[in-house]
Scaffold this motif. Structure first.
Motif, short mmCIF file in Angstrom:
data_model
loop_
_atom_site.label_atom_id
_atom_site.label_comp_id
_atom_site.label_asym_id
_atom_site.label_seq_id
_atom_site.Cartn_x
_atom_site.Cartn_y
_atom_site.Cartn_z
N ASP A 8 -7.12 5.53 -2.69
CA ASP A 8 -6.62 5.90 -1.37
C ASP A 8 -7.83 6.57 -0.73
O ASP A 8 -7.58 7.21 0.15
CB ASP A 8 -5.70 7.03 -1.53
CG ASP A 8 -4.52 6.58 -2.50
OD1 ASP A 8 -3.96 5.44 -1.90
OD2 ASP A 8 -3.66 7.34 -3.27
N PRO A 53 -0.61 8.75 0.67
CA PRO A 53 0.88 8.28 0.48
C PRO A 53 1.71 9.11 0.34
O PRO A 53 3.29 8.85 0.61
CB PRO A 53 0.64 7.43 -0.92
CG PRO A 53 -0.64 8.05 -1.59
CD PRO A 53 -1.41 8.38 -0.32
N ASN A 109 4.86 4.24 3.18
CA ASN A 109 4.54 2.69 3.70
C ASN A 109 3.57 2.47 4.79
O ASN A 109 2.90 1.32 4.79
CB ASN A 109 6.24 2.43 4.34
CG ASN A 109 7.39 2.41 3.55
OD1 ASN A 109 7.00 2.15 2.34
ND2 ASN A 109 8.29 2.94 3.83
N GLU A 168 0.34 1.80 2.51
CA GLU A 168 0.30 0.55 1.94
C GLU A 168 0.14 -0.47 2.91
O GLU A 168 -0.51 -1.52 2.80
CB GLU A 168 2.01 0.29 1.40
CG GLU A 168 2.01 -1.11 0.54
CD GLU A 168 0.90 -0.92 -0.67
OE1 GLU A 168 0.32 -2.17 -0.83
OE2 GLU A 168 0.65 0.11 -1.24
N LYS A 180 -3.63 -0.65 3.54
CA LYS A 180 -4.24 -1.26 2.43
C LYS A 180 -4.03 -2.76 2.35
O LYS A 180 -5.23 -3.39 2.24
CB LYS A 180 -3.58 -0.69 0.90
CG LYS A 180 -3.90 0.83 0.66
CD LYS A 180 -3.45 1.23 -0.53
CE LYS A 180 -3.86 2.85 -1.11
NZ LYS A 180 -3.15 3.03 -2.22
N THR A 181 -2.99 -3.08 2.62
CA THR A 181 -2.68 -4.55 2.73
C THR A 181 -3.37 -5.31 3.54
O THR A 181 -4.06 -6.42 3.47
CB THR A 181 -0.98 -4.76 2.78
OG1 THR A 181 -0.32 -4.37 1.83
CG2 THR A 181 -0.99 -6.28 3.08
#
Length: 226
Positions: free
Chosen positions: A49, A67, A72, A75, A78-79
């Protein structure tokens, strides 16, 4: 594509078109200390993270993604990071005393990723110095890929923009991002990564970073306001 930009004048109310991204701060500018409140972080356990930004000004900045605040949005970052989306992208709107915004692959403030927009995850965490938040259009559920890092506290943004992290290392590197709307020589993200990927800093280009697409005033129709 989502149109998102950040804007400038402090005690002035500027209004944007419905599709434009902005953060409107209705407060007058008052003297506030440039506080940098700590957050809980374990360097040995939380590397998944930690967002690492290697900038064209030679600085490496680390941001603790939270998070617990906005799963969301964390995420999404990160994606896109692991897809290489942020590599090479400039900070296209940087307001002294306010924030630095990036995350638009077009470099104009009018773009985003091809992924669906995110539902807002507003939370009570304050926008203090070093806060990482998501830019959005007028609609609350329109954040996509653009983000901003706050230079000084902007509490009028609280519960109106999704705050999902904070700088934990080298805030001075954020302070050194070139100012402008857009900057004449914008600072670029050479490489975005997660600390768990353990990537070495890339070699900075010898020439100043510039946007691939010329940015003109008419492209910046929807400023984030202070």
């Amino acid at each position: 594509m989502i149109k998102k930009t950040l804007g400038a004048m402090a005690a002035l109310s500027l209004f944007a078109a419905p599709t434009a991204a902005f953060a409107q701060d209705d407060e007058e500018v008052v003297a506030r200390p440039s506080v940098f409140s700590p957050i809980n972080y374990d360097a040995t356990e939380d590397v998944e993270d930690v967002w690492v930004l290697d900038l064209s000004n030679g600085e490496r900045v680390k941001v603790r993604l939270m998070p617990e605040w906005a799963p969301n949005h964390v995420e999404r970052i990160k994606t896109l990071t692991r897809l290489g989306f942020y590599d090479g992208i400039i900070f296209h709107r940087v307001i002294d005393g306010f924030m630095a915004q990036g995350g638009d692959p077009t470099g104009t403030g009018q773009g985003g990723s091809e992924l669906p927009d995110l539902k807002a995850e507003f939370n009570p965490m304050p926008h203090v110095r070093g806060s990482l938040a998501m830019a959005r259009a007028t609609e609350e559920d329109s954040a996509n890929s653009q983000f901003f890092i706050v230079f000084y506290p902007r509490f009028s943004l609280d519960k109106r923009y999704t705050n999902f992290g904070r700088v934990i290392e080298n805030m001075a590197g954020v302070d050194s991002i070139n100012r402008g709307e857009p900057p004449q020589e914008p600072t670029r993200i050479l490489q975005a990564s997660l600390a768990s990927d353990n990537k070495a800093p890339p070699v900075a280009p010898s020439a100043p970073a510039t946007a691939d697409t010329p940015v003109t005033a008419d492209m910046l129709s929807a400023p984030i306001q202070q």
